[in-house]
Design an enzyme around this catalytic site. Structure first.
Site, short mmCIF file in Angstrom:
data_model
loop_
_atom_site.label_atom_id
_atom_site.label_comp_id
_atom_site.label_asym_id
_atom_site.label_seq_id
_atom_site.Cartn_x
_atom_site.Cartn_y
_atom_site.Cartn_z
N ASP A 1 17.60 10.83 36.88
CA ASP A 1 16.62 11.92 36.58
C ASP A 1 15.57 11.50 37.38
OD1 ASP A 1 17.88 13.44 35.09
OD2 ASP A 1 17.36 12.72 33.25
N LYS B 1 9.88 15.37 30.90
CA LYS B 1 10.65 16.43 31.60
C LYS B 1 11.65 17.10 30.49
CE LYS B 1 14.56 15.31 31.41
NZ LYS B 1 15.99 14.80 31.36
O1 C5P Z 1 21.35 7.94 35.52
P1 C5P Z 1 21.38 7.63 33.95
O2 C5P Z 1 20.93 6.17 33.81
O3 C5P Z 1 20.37 8.52 33.61
O4 C5P Z 1 22.78 8.18 33.27
C1 C5P Z 1 23.04 7.31 32.26
C2 C5P Z 1 24.68 7.63 32.06
O5 C5P Z 1 24.94 9.10 31.67
C3 C5P Z 1 25.56 7.21 33.37
O6 C5P Z 1 26.02 6.00 33.35
C4 C5P Z 1 26.58 8.29 33.06
O7 C5P Z 1 27.47 7.56 32.12
C5 C5P Z 1 26.00 9.28 32.36
N1 C5P Z 1 25.63 10.53 33.21
C6 C5P Z 1 26.55 11.30 33.78
N2 C5P Z 1 26.33 12.30 34.60
C7 C5P Z 1 25.01 12.57 34.87
C8 C5P Z 1 24.02 11.66 34.41
C9 C5P Z 1 24.48 10.67 33.51
O8 C5P Z 1 27.82 11.15 33.57
N3 C5P Z 1 24.86 13.59 35.81
#
Ligand code: C5P
Length: 294
Positions: free
Chosen positions: A152, A19
């Site tokens: 994602d 991605k």
């Molecule tokens: O959802 P994912 O595991 O990809 O996200 C990892 C961390 O990144 C989340 O726990 C959060 O702290 C941060 N994050 C965020 N805003 C987003 C995606 C992720 O703050 N849109």
């Protein structure tokens, strides 16, 4: 078709394309701390591969150039098996069988590197298992399930060019993005996504320009990755990598996701291949991959 079944071998093969966030604007923050984004995302021929076979009991194995790194960490393997468990539970509630499977992940992409990785693997697991089990699930059940695996994962389920908003769940497919040739470059250092978001100074940046109204190259020039400054402050190699890609003649150089992988867009696939060869000589231990969007 990205995935296919090997006839007779009862093996389902599903591609997990990398991605690429061509642009990523952080426009706000939700009450729960997650950041609101507007991101233009595309996917590449380069990626991981998920292989699924029938088995007496569930199992999960990993190979590939970055397999050892993944086994040493705690990320992608759990996402693949969590995706399988979630999907099986959802199918059970609709009376569809989901017998034991051996899942194999060929890990070709660097781990924790801003180009999908675990999210692409989780999404490919969901797509591959649905084909393998010849099962069906309503899109309005599948997408929220994918979101619980990671912000994602819903966009990786699509694996075609799109704009995503919200925290990534509000998806608008794009059909007119031209094919792009690029080199992916990573200094072989993982960065922590939460850490990059924590270091982000400005959480209310201007919205993404509308690509349809200004043309693609103008769009790319007028857009940014708001996560690049905090990532670069944490990892100076990111500035080094963007410099190296520019030296090779890339028309646009930017970081993807929360890094550390950067991409350089080249005018042709041949130019991207030449840059890949030259960069591998300049930094032998780093990851360089010429690829095209799908
Ligand atoms: O959802 P994912 O595991 O990809 O996200 C990892 C961390 O990144 C989340 O726990 C959060 O702290 C941060 N994050 C965020 N805003 C987003 C995606 C992720 O703050 N849109």
């Amino acid at each position: 078709m990205r995935g296919h079944e090997v006839s007779g071998a009862a093996e389902t093969i599903e591609a997990a394309p990398a991605k690429i966030n061509l642009a990523l604007h952080v426009t706000g923050q939700r009450a729960d701390g997650y950041h609101l984004l507007e991101t233009l995302v595309t996917f590449t021929e380069a990626g991981d591969t998920i292989r699924i076979r029938n088995a007496d009991a569930d199992s999960f194995s990993i190979s590939g150039p970055f397999g050892d790194l993944l086994r040493a960490g705690d990320g992608g393997d759990n996402l693949v098996t969590r995706a399988k468990d979630l999907l099986r539970d959802a199918l059970a509630s609709t009376g569809q069988p989901a017998p034991p499977v051996a899942i194999h992940l060929e890990k070709n992409l660097p781990v924790a590197s801003g180009i999908g990785g675990g999210s692409a693997d989780a999404a490919a697991t969901l797509r591959g298992l649905l084909r393998h089990w010849r099962a069906a699930i309503a899109p309005d059940t599948l997408a929220p399930m994918a979101l619980t695996l990671g912000a994602d994962v819903p966009m990786c389920l699509e694996s075609r060019s799109l704009i995503a908003r919200g925290i990534g769940e509000d998806i608008e497919p794009l059909t007119d993005l031209p094919e792009l040739s690029m080199v992916l470059a990573n200094p072989m250092k993982a960065v922590s996504t939460p850490e990059i978001f924590r270091r982000l100074q400005n959480k209310a940046n201007p919205r993404l320009p509308t690509p349809a109204t200004i043309g693609w190259m103008d769009f790319l020039a007028q857009s940014r990755n708001d996560l690049q400054p905090p990532a670069q402050a944490l990892l100076p190699e990111i500035a080094e990598i963007t410099g190296l890609l520019s030296e090779e003649g890339a028309a646009l150089v930017r970081m993807s996701g929360s890094g550390a992988t950067c991409f350089g867009i080249f005018h042709s696939f041949d130019a991207a291949k030449n840059a890949e060869t030259s960069l591998r000589k300049k930094r032998p231990g780093w990851y360089f991959q010429a690829t095209r969007t799908i």
